[in-house]
Design a protein around this motif. Structure first.
Motif, PDB file in Angstrom:
ATOM      1  N   LEU A 168       7.872  -9.640  -2.280  1.00 27.46           N
ATOM      2  CA  LEU A 168       8.226  -8.203  -2.639  1.00 27.46           C
ATOM      3  C   LEU A 168       7.943  -7.851  -4.020  1.00 27.46           C
ATOM      4  O   LEU A 168       7.741  -6.925  -4.658  1.00 27.46           O
ATOM      5  CB  LEU A 168       9.465  -7.874  -2.290  1.00 27.46           C
ATOM      6  CG  LEU A 168       9.683  -7.803  -0.612  1.00 27.46           C
ATOM      7  CD1 LEU A 168      11.341  -7.823  -0.591  1.00 27.46           C
ATOM      8  CD2 LEU A 168       8.905  -6.717   0.039  1.00 27.46           C
ATOM      9  N   MET A 171       2.903  -5.117  -3.638  1.00 26.58           N
ATOM     10  CA  MET A 171       3.733  -4.849  -2.719  1.00 26.58           C
ATOM     11  C   MET A 171       4.875  -3.705  -3.588  1.00 26.58           C
ATOM     12  O   MET A 171       5.513  -2.722  -2.756  1.00 26.58           O
ATOM     13  CB  MET A 171       4.681  -5.744  -2.354  1.00 26.58           C
ATOM     14  CG  MET A 171       4.256  -6.912  -1.479  1.00 26.58           C
ATOM     15  SD  MET A 171       3.556  -6.150  -0.068  1.00 26.58           S
ATOM     16  CE  MET A 171       5.158  -5.914   1.006  1.00 26.58           C
ATOM     17  N   PRO A 227       2.095  -0.126  -3.712  1.00 22.60           N
ATOM     18  CA  PRO A 227       0.725  -0.218  -2.778  1.00 22.60           C
ATOM     19  C   PRO A 227      -0.270   0.605  -2.741  1.00 22.60           C
ATOM     20  O   PRO A 227      -1.365   0.292  -2.335  1.00 22.60           O
ATOM     21  CB  PRO A 227       1.598   0.149  -1.330  1.00 22.60           C
ATOM     22  CG  PRO A 227       2.884   0.606  -1.688  1.00 22.60           C
ATOM     23  CD  PRO A 227       3.213   0.338  -3.061  1.00 22.60           C
TER      24      PRO A 227
END
Length: 407
Positions: free
Chosen positions: A303, A308, A311
């Motif tokens: 993460l 992430m 995005p």
């Protein structure tokens, strides 16, 4: 009978040796007991040589026997063994040597019994009754244990008390039978058969305390050995003490050194199992916790990656690059189309310039003979192909007309 001899009338050595041999021959076959101090078995020789010694008087005598006589007891007789020999004294006159020619050799005391047991052991082993692959594994936790033992014996008490101390919930099906004497073999074998016929019995223990070789003979009986070998239920032999090894030990699926040892091998210890379960639970908990921690760290690391957290950044970063690729592709395609159009124009101009119509436009005409049978008429290419006064058709850029040949 004494001999009349003197210094003036002595007997020759050969005569003395002959007379001694005659006296020894009249002695006949006898049984002799002694200790074997020397033993010579030469490979391939038909005769075995031994020295039989009286340990009490330090006297020895030579013994010879045929190889087959000694082979009958070779497994239990060696140097140092005490034996009883049935032999005939012999006198070797040339050397004046006394020896015994043995016709039968027996170990002293229990040796004969041990020799018979050894022969039976070899016979049963040759049949495969003692083979390791015939051994059946014992269940981890038997629900019902069959016990064959003497009535109110120490062996019964040792097995029951130790087994219940290790696993209080264990149950027994006990068969009390004579464990020595003339009726022991038949009743022990019958008890084993009865317990083997019970489906709920998971393992059978045959137990007896220590004793002499004669006391333990029933547990080396061929009938009992074959009965145990045919059992479908695993059988544990717990006969005597550690040094005692009746034939039942070899055919049983497990040998216990004592009845107490049998109880320890048949049922697990509840305390040890509780500790093992607790250890495995802790180990499983630690494994699961370590797995979860590892996966959480991996998830947090994933993460935390820029792709992430933002995005759309990757799409935005690629947008300009894709636009540049599209523009480059469009320009490249335009250049290809322009080049193809130019090549097509040039090719069209060459085709038009080389066509017959273009030739006619420049003032040329094509002469053809008049068609015959509906044909189009042959083109005139040489002067000798026409005749004077023949009519030809002249084709020009803007039509056609008829001409006459004048030669």
């Amino acid at each position: 009978m004494g001999l009349n001899t003197s210094a003036d009338a002595p007997l020759p050595v050969g005569e003395v040796s002959r007379l001694i041999g005659g006296w020894i021959d009249r002695l006949g076959a006898i049984w002799v007991e002694g200790q074997i101090t020397q033993l010579s078995r030469r490979p391939g020789a038909g005769v075995v040589f031994m020295t039989l010694r009286d340990p009490s008087h330090d006297i020895s005598v030579s013994v010879t026997c045929y190889r087959q006589v000694f082979d009958a007891v070779a497994d239990v007789v060696s140097e140092g063994a005490r034996v009883v020999v049935h032999a005939k004294p012999e006198w070797y006159a040339p050397r004046g040597q006394l020896s015994l020619r043995a016709a039968e050799i027996k170990p002293v005391g229990v040796g004969e019994l041990l020799a018979r047991l050894e022969q039976l052991k070899k016979s049963l082993a040759a049949e495969g009754l003692f083979a390791p692959d015939r051994k059946k594994p014992l269940p981890f936790l038997p629900q019902l244990i069959g016990l064959v033992c003497g009535r109110a014996s120490a062996a019964e008490r040792d097995v029951l008390e130790n087994a219940r101390h290790r696993w209080p919930a264990v149950r027994f099906e006990v068969r009390n039978v004579p464990v020595q004497g003339v009726h022991a073999v038949a009743q022990v074998a019958q008890a084993v058969k009865e317990l083997d016929a019970l489906d709920e019995v998971d393992v059978i223990v045959v137990a007896r305390g220590g004793g002499s070789v004669e006391d333990l003979l029933p547990f080396s009986d061929e009938q009992l050995v074959r009965t145990v070998a045919s059992c479908r239920t695993p059988v544990v032999s717990a006969i005597g003490h550690e040094p005692d090894t009746p034939l039942l030990d070899y055919v049983a699926d497990l040998r216990a050194s004592t009845p107490t040892d049998a109880a320890k091998k048949v049922v697990p210890d509840v305390g040890e199992e509780y500790e093992r379960v607790a250890f495995l639970r802790d180990r499983a908990r630690r494994s699961v916790e370590a797995f979860l921690d590892r996966e959480e760290r991996g998830l947090a690391h994933a993460l935390a990656r820029p792709c992430m957290e933002h995005p759309h950044r990757m799409v935005e970063d690629r947008e300009e690059q894709i636009a540049a690729y599209v523009d480059r592709a469009r320009r490249t395609l335009g250049h290809l189309l322009d080049r193809a159009e130019s090549e097509l124009t040039h090719t069209h101009a060459r085709v038009v310039a080389l066509s017959p119509a273009a030739t006619l436009q420049r003032g040329y005409a094509v002469l053809q003979k008049k068609p015959v049978d509906g044909g189009s008429g042959a083109v005139v290419r040489a002067a000798d192909e026409v005749a004077s006064g023949e009519e030809l058709r002249a084709r020009v850029a803007e039509g056609e007309f008829t001409v006459r040949v004048d030669i």
